[in-house]
Design a protein around this motif. Sequence first.
Motif, PDB file in Angstrom:
ATOM      1  N   VAL A 110       0.874  -1.168   0.000  1.00  0.00           N
ATOM      2  CA  VAL A 110       0.000   0.000   0.000  1.00  0.00           C
ATOM      3  C   VAL A 110       0.916   1.224   0.000  1.00  0.00           C
ATOM      4  CG1 VAL A 110      -1.812   1.206   1.305  1.00  0.00           C
ATOM      5  CG2 VAL A 110      -1.648  -1.307   1.420  1.00  0.00           C
ATOM      6  N   ASN A 111       0.563   2.244  -0.753  1.00  0.00           N
ATOM      7  CA  ASN A 111       1.369   3.473  -0.721  1.00  0.00           C
ATOM      8  C   ASN A 111       1.473   3.977   0.708  1.00  0.00           C
ATOM      9  OD1 ASN A 111       1.900   3.657  -3.444  1.00  0.00           O
ATOM     10  ND2 ASN A 111       0.052   4.867  -3.862  1.00  0.00           N
ATOM     11  N   TRP A 112       2.684   4.321   1.119  1.00  0.00           N
ATOM     12  CA  TRP A 112       2.871   4.799   2.494  1.00  0.00           C
ATOM     13  C   TRP A 112       2.111   6.110   2.689  1.00  0.00           C
ATOM     14  CZ3 TRP A 112       7.994   3.527   5.350  1.00  0.00           C
ATOM     15  CH2 TRP A 112       8.329   2.197   5.121  1.00  0.00           C
ATOM     16  N   GLY A 113       1.244   6.118   3.672  1.00  0.00           N
ATOM     17  CA  GLY A 113       0.413   7.294   3.896  1.00  0.00           C
ATOM     18  C   GLY A 113      -1.051   7.003   3.570  1.00  0.00           C
ATOM     19  N   GLU A 114      -1.261   5.871   2.855  1.00  0.00           N
ATOM     20  CA  GLU A 114      -2.640   5.478   2.554  1.00  0.00           C
ATOM     21  C   GLU A 114      -3.015   4.252   3.370  1.00  0.00           C
ATOM     22  OE1 GLU A 114      -2.963   4.938  -1.685  1.00  0.00           O
ATOM     23  OE2 GLU A 114      -2.144   6.946  -2.058  1.00  0.00           O
ATOM     24  N   ALA A 115      -4.324   4.024   3.461  1.00  0.00           N
ATOM     25  CA  ALA A 115      -4.818   2.851   4.193  1.00  0.00           C
ATOM     26  C   ALA A 115      -5.023   1.697   3.225  1.00  0.00           C
ATOM     27  CB  ALA A 115      -6.124   3.194   4.895  1.00  0.00           C
ATOM     28  N   ALA A 116      -4.921   0.486   3.741  1.00  0.00           N
ATOM     29  CA  ALA A 116      -5.186  -0.701   2.925  1.00  0.00           C
ATOM     30  C   ALA A 116      -6.650  -0.681   2.498  1.00  0.00           C
ATOM     31  CB  ALA A 116      -4.884  -1.955   3.727  1.00  0.00           C
ATOM     32  N   ASP A 117      -6.879  -1.198   1.268  1.00  0.00           N
ATOM     33  CA  ASP A 117      -8.215  -1.163   0.692  1.00  0.00           C
ATOM     34  C   ASP A 117      -8.835  -2.571   0.723  1.00  0.00           C
ATOM     35  OD1 ASP A 117     -10.442  -0.929  -0.859  1.00  0.00           O
ATOM     36  OD2 ASP A 117      -9.382  -0.369  -2.703  1.00  0.00           O
ATOM     37  N   THR A 289      -1.529  11.854   5.734  1.00  0.00           N
ATOM     38  CA  THR A 289      -2.711  11.014   5.491  1.00  0.00           C
ATOM     39  C   THR A 289      -3.976  11.870   5.449  1.00  0.00           C
ATOM     40  OG1 THR A 289      -3.274  10.728   7.809  1.00  0.00           O
ATOM     41  CG2 THR A 289      -1.624   9.256   6.940  1.00  0.00           C
ATOM     42  N   THR A 290      -5.016  11.311   4.879  1.00  0.00           N
ATOM     43  CA  THR A 290      -6.310  12.005   4.881  1.00  0.00           C
ATOM     44  C   THR A 290      -6.922  11.901   6.279  1.00  0.00           C
ATOM     45  OG1 THR A 290      -7.544  10.005   4.367  1.00  0.00           O
ATOM     46  CG2 THR A 290      -6.744  11.319   2.487  1.00  0.00           C
ATOM     47  N   ASP A 291      -7.867  12.786   6.567  1.00  0.00           N
ATOM     48  CA  ASP A 291      -8.547  12.711   7.866  1.00  0.00           C
ATOM     49  C   ASP A 291      -9.220  11.352   8.040  1.00  0.00           C
ATOM     50  OD1 ASP A 291      -7.736  15.265   8.430  1.00  0.00           O
ATOM     51  OD2 ASP A 291      -9.659  16.221   7.980  1.00  0.00           O
ATOM     52  N   MET A 292      -9.731  10.817   6.933  1.00  0.00           N
ATOM     53  CA  MET A 292     -10.460   9.554   7.028  1.00  0.00           C
ATOM     54  C   MET A 292      -9.565   8.390   7.445  1.00  0.00           C
ATOM     55  SD  MET A 292     -13.080   8.145   4.212  1.00  0.00           S
ATOM     56  CE  MET A 292     -12.336   6.574   3.863  1.00  0.00           C
ATOM     57  N   ASP A 293      -8.329   8.385   6.944  1.00  0.00           N
ATOM     58  CA  ASP A 293      -7.416   7.271   7.243  1.00  0.00           C
ATOM     59  C   ASP A 293      -6.589   7.502   8.503  1.00  0.00           C
ATOM     60  OD1 ASP A 293      -8.263   6.118   4.901  1.00  0.00           O
ATOM     61  OD2 ASP A 293      -6.533   6.751   3.718  1.00  0.00           O
ATOM     62  N   PRO A 296      -5.940   7.771  15.592  1.00  0.00           N
ATOM     63  CA  PRO A 296      -6.160   8.637  16.760  1.00  0.00           C
ATOM     64  C   PRO A 296      -4.926   8.773  17.643  1.00  0.00           C
ATOM     65  CG  PRO A 296      -7.292   6.533  17.033  1.00  0.00           C
ATOM     66  CD  PRO A 296      -6.674   6.507  15.675  1.00  0.00           C
ATOM     67  N   THR A 297      -3.859   8.026  17.356  1.00  0.00           N
ATOM     68  CA  THR A 297      -2.722   7.997  18.278  1.00  0.00           C
ATOM     69  C   THR A 297      -1.466   8.710  17.779  1.00  0.00           C
ATOM     70  OG1 THR A 297      -2.140   5.829  17.376  1.00  0.00           O
ATOM     71  CG2 THR A 297      -3.414   5.845  19.424  1.00  0.00           C
ATOM     72  N   VAL A 298      -1.352   8.893  16.475  1.00  0.00           N
ATOM     73  CA  VAL A 298      -0.143   9.537  15.932  1.00  0.00           C
ATOM     74  C   VAL A 298      -0.491  10.289  14.651  1.00  0.00           C
ATOM     75  CG1 VAL A 298       0.537   7.320  14.887  1.00  0.00           C
ATOM     76  CG2 VAL A 298       2.220   9.149  15.039  1.00  0.00           C
ATOM     77  N   THR A 299       0.094  11.472  14.496  1.00  0.00           N
ATOM     78  CA  THR A 299      -0.156  12.280  13.299  1.00  0.00           C
ATOM     79  C   THR A 299       1.160  12.550  12.580  1.00  0.00           C
ATOM     80  OG1 THR A 299      -2.093  13.346  14.283  1.00  0.00           O
ATOM     81  CG2 THR A 299      -1.025  14.522  12.464  1.00  0.00           C
ATOM     82  N   ALA A 300       1.178  12.263  11.279  1.00  0.00           N
ATOM     83  CA  ALA A 300       2.370  12.518  10.464  1.00  0.00           C
ATOM     84  C   ALA A 300       2.147  13.770   9.626  1.00  0.00           C
ATOM     85  CB  ALA A 300       2.658  11.319   9.560  1.00  0.00           C
TER      86      ALA A 300
END
Length: 382
Positions: A110-117, A289-293, A296-300
């Motif tokens: 998965v592209n780093w920064g995106e969620a698995a689909d 990352t998008t808000d959706m992905d 709640p514990t870490v923000t990049a």
Amino acid sequence: MYTDHQILRIPGPTPIPPSIQRAMTQPMIGHRSQDMKDLLHGVKDKLKPIFGTNEDVLIYTASGTAALETAVVNAVQPGDEVIVIVSGAFGDRFTKICEEYHIKVHKYDVNWGEAADPEQLTQYLKSIPTVKAVFATYCETSTGVLNPIKQLAKVVHQESEALFIVDGVSCIGGTETKMDKWGLDIVVTGSQKAMMLPAGLAFVAASKRAWKVIEKNSHPRFYLDMRRYRDKLQEDASPFTPAVSLLLGLKQALQLIEEEGLSTVFQRHHLMAKMTRDAFHALDIPLLTTDMDASPTVTAVKPNDFSSEDLRRELRSKFGLTIAGGQQHLKGNIFRIGHMGYCSPADVLQIISLVEVGLQSIDKTIELGTGVKAAQTAYLDI
Ligand SMILES: *Cc1c(COP(=O)(O)O)cnc(C)c1O
């Protein structure tokens, strides 16, 4: 500023609440004593709701990576085919552990920064339906993504007989996990992230389906053999000398979680993530990352017109505030703020305020207070 005034806001290790710190300084007790039995008896039931399971949560004296390795050596064996969902550095670690044990890995990158689909995982599983296990990372700490574990679990069980194995190291205790209900077969975590303890304890829980596989698995293992831990835990004991002080701390951590209420703990983490993200949105500084992905514990944060490393250096030298950098190819390109465990909305306001000062000092022009105001508003909006 005194040199011992440090503000630690990395995604683990995380700060330790004073009451936990005190609990860990209690005098040593014998590892086969009645006191130890009482201690284990007290903690074992309180761990279950954190995982969302009725199964026993096994306690290892080890770091989080040992828990990942435990899942591998107990659930699969050399020659087995597995899928590893790799959405960052920790998915990558699962791959390396599997490969070290000669397990045949099919990587779903998965592209780093995106969620698995879940859709894409469905296609993957259709092409290799014989896999024995699917490995996933719940919160991918290296990118700040919270993967859609519930939906991924559903797909795994619809399309295969595979066990679904989840690394929850950087979010169990900080985000809702319903292991039994969602069909997660093995869930692992460590002590130094959302559990508010120093590193040194690892936790592993397995479903009834997983236990059937683990029981029969002939793959060699000794210290990491889950059967030993399960059998001993049933007698409120541990197979080897446990990290007694950390267990004393764990008892207090579970007490704090119980007092606040698990759902309130989860809401607090959600709020802290929203405050942090709203602040950077308001400052017009891009997030990875998008808000959706988002976890709640870490923000990049992925700045495009200043250096993450300059900002980190500035915050550390001026305020003793430590935030994390990027891992692997994201090194130098992002910075990460941990807001988990012993962290409150008040701490987030402090972090954002200090980041704003740091930005000004490194000549990134912003309007002071923009991020703080957005974070305050997010707080007041709930
Ligand atoms: C921190 C972390 C680990 C590794 O834990 P260690 O205690 O460093 O061995 C594994 N997975 C994730 C998602 C993590 O955040």
